[in-house]
Scaffold this motif. Structure first.
Motif: not given
Length: 487
Positions: A99-101
Protein backbone atom coordinates in the motif's frame (compact mmCIF):
# COMPACT_ATOMS: atom_id res chain seq x y z
CA UNK A 1 38.75 4.43 17.95
CA UNK A 2 40.55 2.17 15.51
CA UNK A 3 38.71 0.55 12.66
CA UNK A 4 39.67 -2.12 10.13
CA UNK A 5 40.10 -1.14 6.49
CA UNK A 6 37.09 -1.52 4.25
CA UNK A 7 39.18 -2.59 1.27
CA UNK A 8 41.76 -5.36 1.52
CA UNK A 9 45.25 -4.26 0.55
CA UNK A 10 45.39 -6.90 -2.16
CA UNK A 11 48.18 -7.39 -4.66
CA UNK A 12 49.72 -4.22 -5.93
CA UNK A 13 49.07 -3.57 -9.59
CA UNK A 14 52.09 -4.23 -11.72
CA UNK A 15 52.41 -3.69 -15.45
CA UNK A 16 55.06 -6.36 -15.45
CA UNK A 17 52.49 -8.95 -14.43
CA UNK A 18 50.56 -8.84 -17.70
CA UNK A 19 51.07 -7.36 -21.12
CA UNK A 20 48.30 -4.87 -21.77
CA UNK A 21 47.20 -4.10 -25.31
CA UNK A 22 46.83 -0.69 -26.86
CA UNK A 23 43.17 0.33 -27.29
CA UNK A 24 41.59 -0.66 -30.58
CA UNK A 25 40.69 2.04 -33.05
CA UNK A 26 37.14 3.08 -32.41
CA UNK A 27 36.03 1.87 -35.80
CA UNK A 28 37.68 -1.54 -35.48
CA UNK A 29 35.37 -4.09 -37.04
CA UNK A 30 35.08 -7.54 -38.49
CA UNK A 31 32.17 -6.74 -40.72
CA UNK A 32 33.82 -8.22 -43.81
CA UNK A 33 32.84 -11.70 -42.70
CA UNK A 34 29.36 -10.90 -41.41
CA UNK A 35 27.36 -11.85 -44.50
CA UNK A 36 28.93 -15.29 -44.66
CA UNK A 37 28.78 -15.97 -40.92
CA UNK A 38 25.35 -14.47 -40.15
CA UNK A 39 23.50 -17.79 -39.96
CA UNK A 40 26.20 -19.39 -37.83
CA UNK A 41 25.97 -16.95 -34.96
CA UNK A 42 23.18 -15.92 -32.62
CA UNK A 43 23.84 -12.17 -32.78
CA UNK A 44 23.68 -9.70 -35.64
CA UNK A 45 25.43 -6.74 -33.99
CA UNK A 46 29.01 -7.83 -33.41
CA UNK A 47 31.35 -4.88 -33.29
CA UNK A 48 30.91 -4.55 -29.52
CA UNK A 49 29.38 -7.26 -27.35
CA UNK A 50 28.57 -6.74 -23.66
CA UNK A 51 28.07 -9.85 -21.55
CA UNK A 52 25.88 -9.02 -18.56
CA UNK A 53 22.66 -7.07 -18.18
CA UNK A 54 23.16 -5.06 -14.98
CA UNK A 55 23.93 -1.44 -14.15
CA UNK A 56 27.27 -1.43 -15.97
CA UNK A 57 25.73 -2.74 -19.18
CA UNK A 58 22.96 -0.15 -19.10
CA UNK A 59 25.33 2.74 -18.54
CA UNK A 60 27.72 1.49 -21.19
CA UNK A 61 24.83 1.29 -23.66
CA UNK A 62 23.90 4.87 -22.75
CA UNK A 63 27.45 6.04 -23.48
CA UNK A 64 27.51 4.26 -26.86
CA UNK A 65 24.18 5.80 -27.81
CA UNK A 66 25.30 9.28 -26.72
CA UNK A 67 28.33 8.99 -29.00
CA UNK A 68 26.24 7.75 -31.93
CA UNK A 69 28.03 4.40 -31.98
CA UNK A 70 25.30 2.01 -30.85
CA UNK A 71 23.13 1.49 -33.92
CA UNK A 72 23.97 -1.86 -35.48
CA UNK A 73 27.22 -2.09 -33.55
CA UNK A 74 26.27 -3.07 -29.99
CA UNK A 75 24.86 -6.31 -28.60
CA UNK A 76 24.01 -7.05 -24.95
CA UNK A 77 23.90 -10.66 -23.79
CA UNK A 78 22.00 -11.00 -20.52
CA UNK A 79 20.79 -13.82 -18.29
CA UNK A 80 17.73 -11.85 -17.19
CA UNK A 81 14.72 -11.33 -19.42
CA UNK A 82 14.41 -7.58 -18.75
CA UNK A 83 16.75 -4.77 -19.86
CA UNK A 84 19.30 -3.35 -17.40
CA UNK A 85 17.89 -1.63 -14.32
CA UNK A 86 19.06 0.15 -11.17
CA UNK A 87 19.68 -2.90 -8.99
CA UNK A 88 19.83 -1.10 -5.58
CA UNK A 89 16.07 -0.57 -5.75
CA UNK A 90 15.51 -4.27 -5.12
CA UNK A 91 16.35 -4.01 -1.42
CA UNK A 92 14.94 -0.52 -0.93
CA UNK A 93 11.74 0.87 -2.47
CA UNK A 94 10.90 -2.44 -4.18
CA UNK A 95 10.25 -3.93 -0.73
CA UNK A 96 7.89 -1.21 0.50
CA UNK A 97 4.55 -2.56 1.76
CA UNK A 98 2.11 -2.97 -1.12
CA UNK A 99 0.00 0.00 0.00
CA UNK A 100 3.09 2.25 -0.11
CA UNK A 101 3.47 2.37 -3.91
CA UNK A 102 6.59 0.19 -4.08
CA UNK A 103 9.01 0.58 -6.98
CA UNK A 104 8.35 -1.62 -10.00
CA UNK A 105 9.71 -1.86 -13.51
CA UNK A 106 9.79 -0.03 -15.86
CA UNK A 107 10.16 2.74 -13.29
CA UNK A 108 13.82 2.12 -12.47
CA UNK A 109 15.47 0.94 -15.67
CA UNK A 110 18.88 2.51 -16.23
CA UNK A 111 19.80 5.28 -16.32
CA UNK A 112 17.23 6.95 -14.04
CA UNK A 113 19.59 6.57 -11.10
CA UNK A 114 21.70 9.36 -12.60
CA UNK A 115 18.76 11.49 -13.69
CA UNK A 116 19.02 10.41 -17.32
CA UNK A 117 16.38 8.91 -19.59
CA UNK A 118 14.81 5.56 -18.76
CA UNK A 119 16.13 2.83 -21.06
CA UNK A 120 13.08 0.66 -21.67
CA UNK A 121 12.97 -2.15 -24.25
CA UNK A 122 11.71 0.41 -26.75
CA UNK A 123 14.77 2.59 -26.09
CA UNK A 124 17.15 -0.22 -27.05
CA UNK A 125 15.15 -0.93 -30.18
CA UNK A 126 15.18 2.75 -31.18
CA UNK A 127 18.94 2.95 -30.65
CA UNK A 128 19.61 -0.14 -32.75
CA UNK A 129 21.06 -2.10 -29.80
CA UNK A 130 20.56 -5.84 -29.96
CA UNK A 131 19.35 -7.49 -26.73
CA UNK A 132 19.86 -11.23 -26.32
CA UNK A 133 17.95 -11.85 -23.10
CA UNK A 134 17.60 -15.05 -21.14
CA UNK A 135 20.99 -16.05 -22.56
CA UNK A 136 23.80 -17.49 -20.46
CA UNK A 137 27.42 -17.56 -21.64
CA UNK A 138 29.17 -20.83 -20.83
CA UNK A 139 32.46 -20.45 -22.72
CA UNK A 140 34.88 -18.06 -24.42
CA UNK A 141 37.04 -18.89 -27.44
CA UNK A 142 39.65 -16.14 -27.56
CA UNK A 143 41.25 -17.32 -30.81
CA UNK A 144 37.92 -17.36 -32.65
CA UNK A 145 36.51 -14.27 -30.87
CA UNK A 146 33.35 -16.16 -30.02
CA UNK A 147 31.23 -16.89 -26.97
CA UNK A 148 29.39 -20.15 -26.41
CA UNK A 149 25.97 -20.13 -24.75
CA UNK A 150 24.42 -22.78 -22.53
CA UNK A 151 22.01 -23.58 -25.39
CA UNK A 152 24.89 -24.37 -27.74
CA UNK A 153 24.68 -21.20 -29.84
CA UNK A 154 27.72 -19.05 -30.58
CA UNK A 155 28.05 -15.27 -30.37
CA UNK A 156 30.65 -13.42 -32.42
CA UNK A 157 32.38 -10.28 -31.14
CA UNK A 158 34.82 -7.69 -32.36
CA UNK A 159 35.37 -6.16 -28.93
CA UNK A 160 34.10 -7.91 -25.80
CA UNK A 161 33.13 -6.14 -22.56
CA UNK A 162 32.55 -8.40 -19.55
CA UNK A 163 29.96 -6.91 -17.17
CA UNK A 164 28.55 -10.05 -15.58
CA UNK A 165 28.50 -8.73 -12.01
CA UNK A 166 28.13 -11.09 -9.09
CA UNK A 167 25.90 -13.91 -7.96
CA UNK A 168 24.58 -14.16 -4.42
CA UNK A 169 26.54 -16.45 -2.12
CA UNK A 170 24.26 -19.31 -1.13
CA UNK A 171 23.94 -21.58 1.87
CA UNK A 172 24.53 -25.29 1.15
CA UNK A 173 21.52 -27.28 0.03
CA UNK A 174 22.29 -29.91 2.67
CA UNK A 175 21.50 -27.44 5.48
CA UNK A 176 18.33 -26.15 3.82
CA UNK A 177 19.74 -23.36 1.71
CA UNK A 178 17.32 -24.05 -1.15
CA UNK A 179 14.10 -24.67 0.78
CA UNK A 180 10.90 -22.92 -0.30
CA UNK A 181 10.71 -19.68 1.68
CA UNK A 182 14.50 -19.17 1.65
CA UNK A 183 15.36 -16.16 -0.48
CA UNK A 184 18.43 -14.59 -2.07
CA UNK A 185 18.23 -11.16 -3.71
CA UNK A 186 20.19 -10.36 -6.82
CA UNK A 187 17.63 -10.04 -9.61
CA UNK A 188 14.14 -8.63 -10.00
CA UNK A 189 12.71 -12.15 -10.08
CA UNK A 190 14.28 -12.77 -6.66
CA UNK A 191 12.64 -9.63 -5.26
CA UNK A 192 9.27 -10.64 -6.74
CA UNK A 193 9.54 -14.03 -5.04
CA UNK A 194 10.42 -12.39 -1.72
CA UNK A 195 7.49 -9.96 -1.92
CA UNK A 196 5.14 -12.90 -2.52
CA UNK A 197 6.48 -14.51 0.68
CA UNK A 198 6.24 -11.30 2.71
CA UNK A 199 2.54 -10.99 1.94
CA UNK A 200 1.81 -14.00 4.14
CA UNK A 201 4.82 -13.94 6.48
CA UNK A 202 4.66 -13.41 10.24
CA UNK A 203 8.24 -14.21 11.28
CA UNK A 204 11.37 -13.44 9.26
CA UNK A 205 14.97 -14.42 9.85
CA UNK A 206 17.57 -12.39 7.97
CA UNK A 207 20.99 -14.06 7.73
CA UNK A 208 23.82 -11.53 7.46
CA UNK A 209 24.49 -8.16 9.08
CA UNK A 210 25.67 -6.20 6.05
CA UNK A 211 23.86 -4.26 3.36
CA UNK A 212 21.27 -6.93 2.58
CA UNK A 213 20.62 -7.66 6.24
CA UNK A 214 20.03 -4.04 7.22
CA UNK A 215 18.05 -3.01 4.16
CA UNK A 216 15.80 -6.08 4.10
CA UNK A 217 15.18 -6.07 7.86
CA UNK A 218 14.17 -2.39 7.64
CA UNK A 219 11.69 -3.43 4.95
CA UNK A 220 10.27 -6.43 6.82
CA UNK A 221 9.78 -4.34 9.95
CA UNK A 222 7.68 -1.92 7.88
CA UNK A 223 5.48 -4.91 6.98
CA UNK A 224 5.03 -5.50 10.75
CA UNK A 225 6.79 -8.84 10.42
CA UNK A 226 8.60 -10.16 13.51
CA UNK A 227 12.21 -9.86 12.31
CA UNK A 228 15.48 -11.31 13.60
CA UNK A 229 18.87 -10.61 12.02
CA UNK A 230 21.59 -13.26 12.58
CA UNK A 231 25.30 -12.76 11.89
CA UNK A 232 28.63 -13.99 13.32
CA UNK A 233 30.36 -10.59 13.62
CA UNK A 234 30.23 -8.48 16.81
CA UNK A 235 28.18 -5.72 15.14
CA UNK A 236 26.37 -4.76 11.93
CA UNK A 237 28.24 -3.49 8.84
CA UNK A 238 31.42 -4.89 10.34
CA UNK A 239 33.74 -3.94 7.47
CA UNK A 240 32.80 -0.26 7.59
CA UNK A 241 31.10 0.79 10.82
CA UNK A 242 33.02 1.25 14.06
CA UNK A 243 31.45 -0.44 17.10
CA UNK A 244 30.08 2.88 18.31
CA UNK A 245 28.57 3.81 14.94
CA UNK A 246 27.02 0.35 14.69
CA UNK A 247 25.56 0.68 18.19
CA UNK A 248 23.49 3.69 17.09
CA UNK A 249 22.03 1.84 14.11
CA UNK A 250 21.34 -1.32 16.08
CA UNK A 251 19.40 0.67 18.69
CA UNK A 252 17.41 2.44 15.98
CA UNK A 253 16.39 -0.94 14.54
CA UNK A 254 15.69 -2.47 17.94
CA UNK A 255 13.41 0.44 18.82
CA UNK A 256 11.40 -0.60 15.74
CA UNK A 257 11.15 -4.23 16.76
CA UNK A 258 14.11 -5.75 14.93
CA UNK A 259 16.15 -8.22 17.00
CA UNK A 260 19.85 -9.02 16.52
CA UNK A 261 21.57 -12.32 17.27
CA UNK A 262 25.35 -11.91 17.09
CA UNK A 263 28.00 -14.60 17.17
CA UNK A 264 26.42 -17.91 16.12
CA UNK A 265 26.13 -19.12 12.56
CA UNK A 266 23.29 -21.01 10.91
CA UNK A 267 23.64 -24.75 11.29
CA UNK A 268 20.38 -25.79 9.64
CA UNK A 269 17.22 -24.40 8.08
CA UNK A 270 14.29 -26.75 8.76
CA UNK A 271 11.07 -27.15 6.79
CA UNK A 272 7.63 -27.89 8.16
CA UNK A 273 4.97 -30.33 6.97
CA UNK A 274 4.21 -28.09 3.98
CA UNK A 275 7.81 -28.27 2.79
CA UNK A 276 8.38 -24.56 3.41
CA UNK A 277 10.87 -23.19 5.90
CA UNK A 278 9.64 -23.36 9.49
CA UNK A 279 12.65 -22.63 11.67
CA UNK A 280 16.35 -21.78 11.69
CA UNK A 281 18.75 -23.64 13.97
CA UNK A 282 21.91 -21.84 15.10
CA UNK A 283 25.30 -23.18 16.12
CA UNK A 284 24.76 -22.20 19.77
CA UNK A 285 21.60 -24.32 20.00
CA UNK A 286 19.15 -21.45 19.53
CA UNK A 287 16.11 -22.11 17.35
CA UNK A 288 14.31 -19.26 15.60
CA UNK A 289 10.83 -19.65 14.13
CA UNK A 290 10.56 -18.37 10.58
CA UNK A 291 8.20 -18.58 7.65
CA UNK A 292 10.53 -16.49 5.48
CA UNK A 293 14.34 -16.44 5.46
CA UNK A 294 16.49 -13.98 3.53
CA UNK A 295 20.19 -14.79 3.05
CA UNK A 296 22.60 -11.90 2.60
CA UNK A 297 26.07 -13.36 3.17
CA UNK A 298 27.98 -11.83 0.29
CA UNK A 299 28.41 -12.28 -3.42
CA UNK A 300 30.78 -13.95 -5.88
CA UNK A 301 31.98 -12.51 -9.22
CA UNK A 302 30.45 -14.36 -12.16
CA UNK A 303 33.66 -14.92 -14.12
CA UNK A 304 33.97 -18.69 -14.53
CA UNK A 305 34.00 -19.00 -18.36
CA UNK A 306 36.41 -16.09 -18.71
CA UNK A 307 38.88 -17.39 -16.15
CA UNK A 308 38.72 -20.82 -17.77
CA UNK A 309 39.68 -19.17 -21.08
CA UNK A 310 42.84 -17.72 -19.55
CA UNK A 311 42.09 -14.12 -18.56
CA UNK A 312 44.38 -12.90 -15.75
CA UNK A 313 42.75 -12.55 -12.35
CA UNK A 314 43.28 -10.58 -9.12
CA UNK A 315 41.27 -9.94 -5.95
CA UNK A 316 38.76 -12.61 -6.97
CA UNK A 317 37.95 -10.84 -10.23
CA UNK A 318 39.33 -10.18 -13.70
CA UNK A 319 42.50 -8.08 -13.70
CA UNK A 320 42.32 -4.90 -15.74
CA UNK A 321 44.40 -1.76 -16.22
CA UNK A 322 43.30 1.85 -15.76
CA UNK A 323 41.29 1.67 -19.02
CA UNK A 324 39.55 -1.60 -17.97
CA UNK A 325 41.49 -3.64 -20.54
CA UNK A 326 42.14 -7.23 -19.57
CA UNK A 327 45.24 -9.31 -20.33
CA UNK A 328 43.71 -10.25 -23.72
CA UNK A 329 43.55 -7.68 -26.56
CA UNK A 330 40.01 -6.65 -27.44
CA UNK A 331 38.50 -7.76 -24.12
CA UNK A 332 37.53 -5.39 -21.28
CA UNK A 333 35.87 -5.94 -17.90
CA UNK A 334 33.86 -3.45 -15.83
CA UNK A 335 31.78 -3.21 -12.69
CA UNK A 336 31.85 -5.80 -9.91
CA UNK A 337 34.07 -8.25 -11.78
CA UNK A 338 36.92 -5.82 -12.54
CA UNK A 339 40.02 -5.86 -10.32
CA UNK A 340 41.38 -2.41 -11.14
CA UNK A 341 44.23 -0.18 -9.93
CA UNK A 342 42.83 2.11 -7.23
CA UNK A 343 45.01 5.05 -8.21
CA UNK A 344 44.65 7.30 -5.17
CA UNK A 345 45.58 4.52 -2.73
CA UNK A 346 48.14 2.67 -4.85
CA UNK A 347 46.61 -0.80 -4.73
CA UNK A 348 44.44 -3.14 -6.76
CA UNK A 349 40.87 -3.71 -5.62
CA UNK A 350 37.39 -4.77 -6.64
CA UNK A 351 34.36 -2.68 -5.73
CA UNK A 352 30.85 -4.14 -5.59
CA UNK A 353 28.77 -0.99 -5.69
CA UNK A 354 26.45 0.77 -8.10
CA UNK A 355 28.57 3.94 -8.13
CA UNK A 356 31.60 2.06 -9.46
CA UNK A 357 29.40 0.07 -11.86
CA UNK A 358 28.22 3.30 -13.46
CA UNK A 359 31.54 5.13 -13.49
CA UNK A 360 33.60 2.17 -14.72
CA UNK A 361 31.17 1.74 -17.62
CA UNK A 362 31.45 5.37 -18.67
CA UNK A 363 35.25 5.34 -18.38
CA UNK A 364 35.49 2.13 -20.40
CA UNK A 365 33.26 3.61 -23.10
CA UNK A 366 35.52 6.62 -23.42
CA UNK A 367 38.58 4.37 -23.59
CA UNK A 368 37.03 2.21 -26.31
CA UNK A 369 35.43 4.90 -28.41
CA UNK A 370 37.70 7.90 -28.00
CA UNK A 371 41.10 6.34 -27.20
CA UNK A 372 41.08 7.84 -23.71
CA UNK A 373 44.49 7.60 -22.06
CA UNK A 374 43.82 8.96 -18.56
CA UNK A 375 43.62 6.09 -16.06
CA UNK A 376 40.51 5.47 -13.98
CA UNK A 377 40.80 7.52 -10.80
CA UNK A 378 38.03 6.25 -8.53
CA UNK A 379 37.08 7.60 -5.12
CA UNK A 380 35.41 4.78 -3.16
CA UNK A 381 31.81 5.60 -2.26
CA UNK A 382 29.19 3.65 -0.33
CA UNK A 383 25.74 4.57 0.88
CA UNK A 384 22.47 3.17 2.13
CA UNK A 385 18.90 4.43 2.54
CA UNK A 386 16.28 2.71 4.71
CA UNK A 387 12.97 3.39 6.46
CA UNK A 388 11.90 5.65 3.60
CA UNK A 389 8.27 4.58 3.42
CA UNK A 390 5.62 6.99 4.68
CA UNK A 391 4.84 4.88 7.75
CA UNK A 392 8.32 5.44 9.14
CA UNK A 393 8.77 8.31 11.61
CA UNK A 394 12.28 8.90 10.28
CA UNK A 395 14.41 7.72 7.38
CA UNK A 396 18.08 6.85 7.64
CA UNK A 397 20.50 7.82 4.89
CA UNK A 398 24.25 7.57 5.26
CA UNK A 399 27.13 8.13 2.85
CA UNK A 400 30.80 7.21 3.11
CA UNK A 401 33.71 8.34 0.91
CA UNK A 402 37.35 7.36 0.99
CA UNK A 403 39.17 4.75 3.04
CA UNK A 404 38.39 3.71 6.62
CA UNK A 405 41.98 3.48 7.82
CA UNK A 406 43.56 4.96 10.93
CA UNK A 407 41.58 6.25 13.90
CA UNK A 408 37.97 7.36 13.72
CA UNK A 409 36.61 10.45 15.43
CA UNK A 410 32.83 10.68 15.71
CA UNK A 411 30.68 13.75 16.25
CA UNK A 412 27.10 14.96 16.31
CA UNK A 413 23.84 13.54 17.63
CA UNK A 414 22.54 10.40 15.97
CA UNK A 415 18.96 11.44 16.66
CA UNK A 416 19.56 14.41 14.39
CA UNK A 417 22.78 14.25 12.36
CA UNK A 418 25.87 12.15 12.91
CA UNK A 419 29.30 11.86 11.33
CA UNK A 420 32.81 10.47 11.55
CA UNK A 421 36.25 11.15 10.10
CA UNK A 422 38.97 8.53 9.72
CA UNK A 423 42.39 10.10 10.30
CA UNK A 424 45.68 8.42 9.46
CA UNK A 425 49.07 10.06 9.94
CA UNK A 426 47.37 13.40 10.56
CA UNK A 427 45.37 13.39 7.32
CA UNK A 428 41.70 12.83 6.63
CA UNK A 429 41.20 9.50 4.83
CA UNK A 430 37.53 8.66 5.16
CA UNK A 431 34.33 10.63 5.79
CA UNK A 432 30.96 9.31 7.00
CA UNK A 433 27.70 11.20 7.44
CA UNK A 434 24.21 10.19 8.51
CA UNK A 435 21.20 12.42 7.74
CA UNK A 436 23.18 15.21 6.14
CA UNK A 437 21.80 17.96 3.94
CA UNK A 438 22.40 17.85 0.17
CA UNK A 439 25.09 20.53 0.56
CA UNK A 440 26.86 18.57 3.28
CA UNK A 441 26.75 15.31 1.33
CA UNK A 442 28.19 17.17 -1.68
CA UNK A 443 31.12 18.28 0.46
CA UNK A 444 32.14 14.76 1.49
CA UNK A 445 33.84 13.61 -1.76
CA UNK A 446 35.81 16.87 -1.92
CA UNK A 447 37.17 16.24 1.56
CA UNK A 448 37.94 12.57 0.95
CA UNK A 449 39.81 13.27 -2.26
CA UNK A 450 41.74 16.25 -0.87
CA UNK A 451 42.81 14.33 2.28
CA UNK A 452 43.51 17.55 4.25
CA UNK A 453 45.54 17.73 7.44
CA UNK A 454 43.28 17.53 10.48
CA UNK A 455 43.97 18.54 14.07
CA UNK A 456 42.54 15.49 15.82
CA UNK A 457 42.46 17.14 19.25
CA UNK A 458 40.48 20.07 17.87
CA UNK A 459 38.13 17.72 16.05
CA UNK A 460 37.49 15.75 19.22
CA UNK A 461 36.32 18.94 20.93
CA UNK A 462 33.48 19.69 18.47
CA UNK A 463 29.89 18.85 19.31
CA UNK A 464 28.22 18.99 15.90
CA UNK A 465 28.57 17.81 12.32
CA UNK A 466 28.53 21.42 11.14
CA UNK A 467 31.57 22.29 13.26
CA UNK A 468 33.51 19.22 12.08
CA UNK A 469 32.80 19.94 8.42
CA UNK A 470 33.78 23.55 8.90
CA UNK A 471 37.18 22.53 10.30
CA UNK A 472 37.82 20.20 7.37
CA UNK A 473 36.46 22.52 4.68
CA UNK A 474 38.81 25.32 5.70
CA UNK A 475 41.72 22.97 4.98
CA UNK A 476 40.67 22.42 1.36
CA UNK A 477 39.69 25.99 0.55
CA UNK A 478 35.93 25.45 0.65
CA UNK A 479 33.96 28.33 2.18
CA UNK A 480 33.16 27.41 5.79
CA UNK A 481 29.57 28.56 5.23
CA UNK A 482 29.05 25.61 2.87
CA UNK A 483 28.98 23.35 5.87
CA UNK A 484 28.23 25.67 8.74
CA UNK A 485 25.18 27.43 7.33
CA UNK A 486 23.22 24.31 6.44
CA UNK A 487 21.38 21.73 8.50
Amino acid sequence: MASSRLFGAGARFSHSAIVLPAPRHRFASRRSGYAVAAKAHLNENREYVIVGGGNSAGYLAHAFAEKGLADGKLCIVAKETVPPYERPALTKAYLFPLDEKPARLPGFHTCVGSGWERQTPEWYKEKGIELLQGTTVSGLDIAASTLETSSGDTIKYGNLIIATGCTAARLPEKIGGNLPGVHYIREVADADSLVASLVRAKKAVIIGGGYIGLEVSAATSSWNIDTTVVFPEPHVMFRLFTPSIAKHYEKFYEDRGVKFVKGPVVSKIVSGSSGRVEKVELSDGTTLEADVVVVGIGAKPAIGPFVDAGLATAEGGIQVDGQFRTSVPGISAIGDVAAFPLKMYGRTTRVEHVDHARKSALHCANALLETLTDPYDYLPFFYSRVFENSKSSRKLWWQFYGDNVGESVEFGDFNNKYGAFWIDDGRLKGVFLESGSPEEFALLPKLARAQPSIDKARLQSVSSVEQALEIASKQVGSPPATAAAVG
